[in-house]
Each structure stands twice: as C-alpha cells, then as structure tokens.
Design a protein around this motif. Structure first.
Motif, PDB file in Angstrom:
ATOM      1  N   GLY A  76       0.830  -1.189   0.000  1.00  0.00           N
ATOM      2  CA  GLY A  76       0.000   0.000   0.000  1.00  0.00           C
ATOM      3  C   GLY A  76       0.865   1.238   0.000  1.00  0.00           C
ATOM      4  O   GLY A  76       2.099   1.152  -0.004  1.00  0.00           O
ATOM      5  N   PRO A  77       0.248   2.393   0.003  1.00  0.00           N
ATOM      6  CA  PRO A  77       1.026   3.623   0.059  1.00  0.00           C
ATOM      7  C   PRO A  77       1.758   3.711   1.391  1.00  0.00           C
ATOM      8  O   PRO A  77       1.315   3.142   2.384  1.00  0.00           O
ATOM      9  N   PRO A  78       2.890   4.393   1.421  1.00  0.00           N
ATOM     10  CA  PRO A  78       3.627   4.527   2.677  1.00  0.00           C
ATOM     11  C   PRO A  78       2.832   5.384   3.661  1.00  0.00           C
ATOM     12  O   PRO A  78       1.860   6.028   3.302  1.00  0.00           O
ATOM     13  N   ASP A  79       3.269   5.376   4.914  1.00  0.00           N
ATOM     14  CA  ASP A  79       2.645   6.255   5.903  1.00  0.00           C
ATOM     15  C   ASP A  79       2.689   7.675   5.370  1.00  0.00           C
ATOM     16  O   ASP A  79       3.653   8.083   4.733  1.00  0.00           O
ATOM     17  N   GLN A  80       1.629   8.397   5.625  1.00  0.00           N
ATOM     18  CA  GLN A  80       1.578   9.777   5.176  1.00  0.00           C
ATOM     19  C   GLN A  80       1.604  10.684   6.392  1.00  0.00           C
ATOM     20  O   GLN A  80       0.891  10.439   7.356  1.00  0.00           O
ATOM     21  N   SER A  81       2.441  11.717   6.335  1.00  0.00           N
ATOM     22  CA  SER A  81       2.526  12.682   7.422  1.00  0.00           C
ATOM     23  C   SER A  81       2.202  14.058   6.877  1.00  0.00           C
ATOM     24  O   SER A  81       2.530  14.368   5.735  1.00  0.00           O
ATOM     25  N   ARG A  82       1.570  14.855   7.704  1.00  0.00           N
ATOM     26  CA  ARG A  82       1.311  16.234   7.319  1.00  0.00           C
ATOM     27  C   ARG A  82       1.220  17.077   8.573  1.00  0.00           C
ATOM     28  O   ARG A  82       0.895  16.576   9.639  1.00  0.00           O
ATOM     29  N   GLU A  83       1.525  18.349   8.405  1.00  0.00           N
ATOM     30  CA  GLU A  83       1.449  19.300   9.499  1.00  0.00           C
ATOM     31  C   GLU A  83       0.775  20.542   8.964  1.00  0.00           C
ATOM     32  O   GLU A  83       1.067  20.992   7.865  1.00  0.00           O
ATOM     33  N   SER A  84      -0.145  21.085   9.737  1.00  0.00           N
ATOM     34  CA  SER A  84      -0.815  22.306   9.306  1.00  0.00           C
ATOM     35  C   SER A  84      -1.324  23.055  10.523  1.00  0.00           C
ATOM     36  O   SER A  84      -1.462  22.486  11.602  1.00  0.00           O
ATOM     37  N   GLN A  85      -1.584  24.316  10.336  1.00  0.00           N
ATOM     38  CA  GLN A  85      -2.233  25.107  11.364  1.00  0.00           C
ATOM     39  C   GLN A  85      -3.681  24.640  11.438  1.00  0.00           C
ATOM     40  O   GLN A  85      -4.238  24.164  10.448  1.00  0.00           O
ATOM     41  N   LEU A  86      -4.310  24.778  12.587  1.00  0.00           N
ATOM     42  CA  LEU A  86      -5.728  24.469  12.683  1.00  0.00           C
ATOM     43  C   LEU A  86      -6.480  25.304  11.654  1.00  0.00           C
ATOM     44  O   LEU A  86      -6.215  26.491  11.496  1.00  0.00           O
ATOM     45  N   GLY A  87      -7.386  24.673  10.913  1.00  0.00           N
ATOM     46  CA  GLY A  87      -8.168  25.378   9.910  1.00  0.00           C
ATOM     47  C   GLY A  87      -7.491  25.526   8.573  1.00  0.00           C
ATOM     48  O   GLY A  87      -8.123  25.894   7.592  1.00  0.00           O
ATOM     49  N   GLU A  88      -6.195  25.230   8.483  1.00  0.00           N
ATOM     50  CA  GLU A  88      -5.458  25.342   7.220  1.00  0.00           C
ATOM     51  C   GLU A  88      -5.768  24.118   6.359  1.00  0.00           C
ATOM     52  O   GLU A  88      -5.816  23.000   6.844  1.00  0.00           O
ATOM     53  N   THR A  89      -5.978  24.336   5.074  1.00  0.00           N
ATOM     54  CA  THR A  89      -6.318  23.252   4.166  1.00  0.00           C
ATOM     55  C   THR A  89      -5.077  22.753   3.464  1.00  0.00           C
ATOM     56  O   THR A  89      -4.248  23.522   3.017  1.00  0.00           O
ATOM     57  N   GLY A  90      -4.948  21.440   3.371  1.00  0.00           N
ATOM     58  CA  GLY A  90      -3.823  20.850   2.669  1.00  0.00           C
ATOM     59  C   GLY A  90      -4.247  19.535   2.056  1.00  0.00           C
ATOM     60  O   GLY A  90      -5.312  19.009   2.338  1.00  0.00           O
ATOM     61  N   GLY A  91      -3.429  19.017   1.184  1.00  0.00           N
ATOM     62  CA  GLY A  91      -3.734  17.727   0.580  1.00  0.00           C
ATOM     63  C   GLY A  91      -3.530  17.753  -0.914  1.00  0.00           C
ATOM     64  O   GLY A  91      -3.109  18.756  -1.480  1.00  0.00           O
ATOM     65  N   GLY A  92      -3.836  16.658  -1.544  1.00  0.00           N
ATOM     66  CA  GLY A  92      -3.677  16.517  -2.985  1.00  0.00           C
ATOM     67  C   GLY A  92      -5.029  16.566  -3.682  1.00  0.00           C
ATOM     68  O   GLY A  92      -5.650  17.613  -3.778  1.00  0.00           O
ATOM     69  N   ALA A  94      -7.785  15.380  -2.577  1.00  0.00           N
ATOM     70  CA  ALA A  94      -8.807  15.672  -1.573  1.00  0.00           C
ATOM     71  C   ALA A  94      -8.204  16.664  -0.583  1.00  0.00           C
ATOM     72  O   ALA A  94      -7.109  16.471  -0.097  1.00  0.00           O
ATOM     73  N   LEU A  95      -8.920  17.721  -0.313  1.00  0.00           N
ATOM     74  CA  LEU A  95      -8.430  18.741   0.610  1.00  0.00           C
ATOM     75  C   LEU A  95      -8.833  18.375   2.032  1.00  0.00           C
ATOM     76  O   LEU A  95      -9.985  18.024   2.288  1.00  0.00           O
ATOM     77  N   THR A  96      -7.872  18.451   2.949  1.00  0.00           N
ATOM     78  CA  THR A  96      -8.100  18.038   4.321  1.00  0.00           C
ATOM     79  C   THR A  96      -7.726  19.160   5.279  1.00  0.00           C
ATOM     80  O   THR A  96      -6.745  19.851   5.063  1.00  0.00           O
ATOM     81  N   GLN A  97      -8.521  19.314   6.349  1.00  0.00           N
ATOM     82  CA  GLN A  97      -8.188  20.281   7.389  1.00  0.00           C
ATOM     83  C   GLN A  97      -8.753  19.814   8.729  1.00  0.00           C
ATOM     84  O   GLN A  97      -9.753  19.103   8.782  1.00  0.00           O
ATOM     85  N   TRP A  98      -8.056  20.205   9.785  1.00  0.00           N
ATOM     86  CA  TRP A  98      -8.516  19.974  11.148  1.00  0.00           C
ATOM     87  C   TRP A  98      -9.099  21.283  11.674  1.00  0.00           C
ATOM     88  O   TRP A  98      -8.538  22.342  11.439  1.00  0.00           O
ATOM     89  N   LYS A  99     -10.220  21.188  12.390  1.00  0.00           N
ATOM     90  CA  LYS A  99     -10.852  22.366  12.982  1.00  0.00           C
ATOM     91  C   LYS A  99     -11.225  22.060  14.429  1.00  0.00           C
ATOM     92  O   LYS A  99     -11.584  20.937  14.762  1.00  0.00           O
ATOM     93  N   VAL A 100     -11.137  23.094  15.278  1.00  0.00           N
ATOM     94  CA  VAL A 100     -11.649  22.995  16.639  1.00  0.00           C
ATOM     95  C   VAL A 100     -13.111  23.398  16.588  1.00  0.00           C
ATOM     96  O   VAL A 100     -13.450  24.496  16.136  1.00  0.00           O
ATOM     97  N   VAL A 101     -13.994  22.505  17.014  1.00  0.00           N
ATOM     98  CA  VAL A 101     -15.428  22.784  17.033  1.00  0.00           C
ATOM     99  C   VAL A 101     -15.797  23.474  18.344  1.00  0.00           C
ATOM    100  O   VAL A 101     -16.522  24.460  18.363  1.00  0.00           O
TER     101      VAL A 101
END
Length: 170
Positions: A76-92, A94-101
């Motif tokens: 399968g694909p290797p482990d994927q790592s990413r770092e972003s500010q909360l609310g910042e969008t990143g990805g290929g 598919a765009l992914t972001q973490w948010k504090v609700v």
C-alpha cells in the motif's frame, strides 16, 4: 499530555487554548475502519483500515501521521505525514483540514469532489476520547468517489457500511 500541576483543565483541547498552558500538547490515536461497496471500476467490497496519530501542539499546529492497512498483500502507500495550522487546508486530490469545534471536539474534514468525509474526535476529561466517522454526499451526487493511487483512477462506491472508530489519548 504534560500540563503544569496547577492546571486542572476540563478537557485536553481547552487546556491547549489557555495561554498559561505553554508546554501543553495533546496526542491521540484514532483507529478507523469501514467497508466500501465499490461499484466501479469493478464491483467488490473493500475493507478499509486506517490509523491516525494526531498531535495538537501548543503552537496551534496539528501533526498527523496516517497509515492505511491493505486487505490484500499488495504494498500500500507509505505512511503519510502532514502538518498544518488548525483550519489550514492541505492535501492533494482531496483537501483536508482539522478544525476545533469547541473545547472538547476536533473534526478532520476531507473534501472529495463527490462528498465530504469527517472524523469527529471528542475528549472527555484529559484521559479519554471517542471518535466517529461521517460521510456526506455533495449536492448532485448519488455515489461516492475517491482516488485510487494504486490504480491511478477514481473508485466509485455506495455509502460506506459498518463504520467503526476508536480513540486513545497517548
């Protein structure tokens, strides 16, 4: 999580939002699985298994390492790592972001052309958490689509079945 002994937060997330919790860091392991009933390019049921290691730092950055466990012996694909500010969008594709609700809830949103996939991470105090999974089709779509990096094409599938998610505070 390391907090000054004078701090007794009601949740891990609220501790990170307090200015005096400068050394605070919250770490979680979310394990998620579901069945995708694929309808194209071929019909088959796919067992999906992911592990997400999530660190929410005092710098308001979310560090995530994800690992996909394949049901077949193909690599399968290797482990994927990413770092972003909360609310910042990143990805290929598919765009992914973490948010504090709120003070006890984080959500990881991934936007595909056909749908949105969410992982809800909720804390209960500073030693317990739960996770849940949610898929929502976008207007005009009746099936889900996601990219297959192994095949180099989109997969189409019906609503995922038997979603399961667990969360651990590390």
């Amino acid at each position: 999580m390391r907090l000054a002994s004078s701090l007794l937060p009601t949740s891990l997330l609220s501790a990170l939002l307090l200015p005096s919790a400068a050394d605070a860091e919250a770490r979680f392991r979310v394990t998620a699985s579901w069945v995708e009933n694929q309808i194209a390019p071929e019909e088959r049921a796919r067992n999906m298994h992911f592990t997400y290691l999530v660190t929410l730092g005092n710098d308001k950055k979310v560090r995530e390492t994800s690992q996909m466990r394949m049901e077949r012996r193909r690599a399968g694909p290797p482990d994927q790592s990413r770092e972003s500010q909360l609310g910042e969008t990143g990805g290929g594709r598919a765009l992914t972001q973490w948010k504090v609700v709120n003070e006890s809830t984080l959500v990881r949103l991934t936007g595909w052309p056909s749908h949105t996939f969410a992982i809800w991470l909720r804390t209960q105090g500073d030693r317990s958490c739960t996770a849940s999974l949610e898929w929502r089709l976008k207007p005009g779509f009746t099936i889900y689509e996601s990219w297959s990096s192994i095949r180099g094409q989109y997969r189409k599938f019906t609503e995922p079945a038997w979603p399961r998610a667990t969360c651990e505070v590390l």
